[in-house]
Design an enzyme around this catalytic site. Structure first.
Site, short mmCIF file in Angstrom:
data_model
loop_
_atom_site.label_atom_id
_atom_site.label_comp_id
_atom_site.label_asym_id
_atom_site.label_seq_id
_atom_site.Cartn_x
_atom_site.Cartn_y
_atom_site.Cartn_z
N LEU A 1 0.84 -1.19 0.00
CA LEU A 1 0.00 0.00 0.00
C LEU A 1 0.88 1.24 0.00
CD1 LEU A 1 -2.54 -1.16 2.73
CD2 LEU A 1 -2.85 -1.26 0.25
N SER A 2 0.25 2.40 -0.17
CA SER A 2 1.04 3.63 -0.11
C SER A 2 1.78 3.73 1.23
CB SER A 2 0.13 4.85 -0.30
OG SER A 2 -0.44 4.85 -1.58
N GLU A 3 1.07 3.41 2.34
CA GLU A 3 1.70 3.39 3.65
C GLU A 3 1.05 2.34 4.54
OE1 GLU A 3 2.61 7.36 2.03
OE2 GLU A 3 0.65 6.77 2.81
N THR A 4 1.81 1.91 5.54
CA THR A 4 1.33 1.05 6.62
C THR A 4 1.76 1.69 7.93
OG1 THR A 4 1.50 -0.94 5.25
CG2 THR A 4 1.47 -1.26 7.63
N HIS B 1 -2.87 10.44 5.53
CA HIS B 1 -3.92 9.43 5.67
C HIS B 1 -3.55 8.37 6.70
CE1 HIS B 1 -2.09 6.30 3.04
NE2 HIS B 1 -3.11 5.53 3.36
#
Length: 295
Positions: A45-48, A77
C-alpha cells in the site's frame, strides 16, 4: 510465534474501496523496524502504520509509518486512519489525539456521525510551511509526459514545499492533469541532477477552480506510482496557496485518485499567524478488513 493484529481502512472517502487504503497495526510492540518495513512491503500500500506507546505520556501514541521502501517522517492518511482505528478499538480517549511522529506532534480531532460514531478526523500538520528550491517546468513536463505549456507558473513556479514531508508542487492546465503519465527514468534523472533534494522526488500536481481543486501525486522512486490521496501533500498545498495570496485563512476541497478508480475527498485549510503558515487536512474513513500477521 508472535501474532500482530491489523486492520485496514479506506481513508478520505465514505465509500468502501474508495480513498486511500491503509493497514494499521494497533499494537506494534515487539516488531523491529526491519519487520515493519517488510510488512509494509508485503501489504504493498502507499503506507502502513504501526502504533506504539507514546514516549511522552502527555501524548496518545507514537506512530511509525512506512511506505514500500522507507520510513516516513509524517503522512496524512496514516495519521487519520490510525486515529480512527484506535478510537473505534477503545485505545484512545476523547476526540483530541496527539500522535508522536518523527516530524513532530500530529494533532488529530476526531469527527463523529449523528449517532456519535467515529467517521473520520482532521489533522494539523506537525510543522509550519517551509519552501525549498524551485524546479524547472521542463523537468515537471518530462517526468509526467507533458509539454512545457501544460505547466502553469502564473501563481508560483514548480517548487518544493513541506509541512513535515517534502513534495514538488506544480500547477497544470485543466486539460493536462488527466494526461499525466509518469516516466520513472525521467524521475531518476531529475533527482540525480540535483544535490538539493535529498533522497525524495515526489511530484504533486493540481488544477484549481476557485476553492475546488483536483490533484494527483506521483512518487515512483519510492514505489508509489500514483497515490489516491496524499494528506501530507495537501496540507502544504493549502499553505502554498495561502502564501501566494493576501488572505489570512483559506479553505479548499480537493478531489484526488479519480484516475485510479479510487476517488478521494479531502478538506484542507491554511492559516497565517505572524510569520508562520499552518494547515489542516480532514476526511472520512471506512473500515475494510481485519487480520493477523504471524511472525
Amino acid at each position: 510465534m508472535p501474532i500482530f493484529a491489523f486492520e485496514t481502512v479506506d481513508v478520505f472517502t465514505d465509500q468502501r474501496f474508495g480513498g486511500n487504503p491503509l493497514a494499521v497495526f494497533k499494537d506494534a510492540r515487539g516488531l523491529s523496524a526491519g519487520q515493519m518495513q517488510q510488512l509494509a512491503f508485503e501489504f504493498n500500500l502507499s503506507e502502513t502504520t504501526f502504533v506504539l506507546p507514546p514516549e511522552n505520556t502527555a501524548n496518545t501514541a507514537r506512530v511509525r509509518i512506512f511506505n514500500r521502501t522507507t520510513e516516513m517522517a509524517f503522512a496524512g492518511h496514516p495519521s487519520i486512519g490510525a486515529a480512527y482505528v484506535m478510537a473505534r478499538a477503545g485505545l484512545a480517549e476523547g476526540d483530541h489525539l496527539r500522535l508522536e511522529a518523527p516530524a513532530g506532534i500530529v494533532a488529530v480531532e476526531l469527527e463523529r456521525g449523528q449517532a456519535g460514531e467515529v467517521i473520520g478526523g482532521k489533522i494539523t500538520a506537525p510543522q509550519p510551511l517551509s519552501t525549498g528550491p524551485e524546479i524547472g517546468a521542463d523537468t515537471i513536463a518530462a517526468c509526467l509526459g507533458l509539454v512545457l505549456d501544460d505547466v502553469v507558473t502564473s501563481t508560483h513556479a514548480p517548487i518544493v514545499a513541506s509541512m513535515g514531508n517534502p513534495y514538488v508542487f506544480a500547477e497544470l492546465r485543466h486539460d493536462a492533469i488527466a494526461r499525466c503519465a509518469p516516466d520513472l527514468t525521467a524521475f531518476r534523472l531529475a533527482l540525480a541532477s540535483r544535490n538539493d533534494l535529498g533522497a525524495r522526488f515526489s511530484i504533486f500536481v493540481y488544477v484549481r477552480d476557485g476553492d475546488q481543486i483536483r490533484a494527483r501525486m506521483f512518487a515512483p522512486i519510492s514505489g508509489t506510482w500514483e497515490d489516491p490521496a496524499t494528506g501530507s501533500a495537501n496540507a502544504p498545498l493549502a499553505g502554498l496557496l495561502l502564501q501566494h495570496s493576501t488572505a489570512n485563512d483559506v479553505a479548499f476541497t480537493v478531489r484526488q485518485g479519480e484516475e485510479m478508480g479510487r476517488p478521494s475527498l479531502l478538506r484542507i485549510t491554511a492559516s497565517r499567524r505572524g510569520g508562520e503558515i499552518t494547515a489542516t487536512v480532514a476526511g472520512h474513513c471506512v473500515p475494510v478488513f481485519r487480520g493477523e500477521a504471524v511472525l
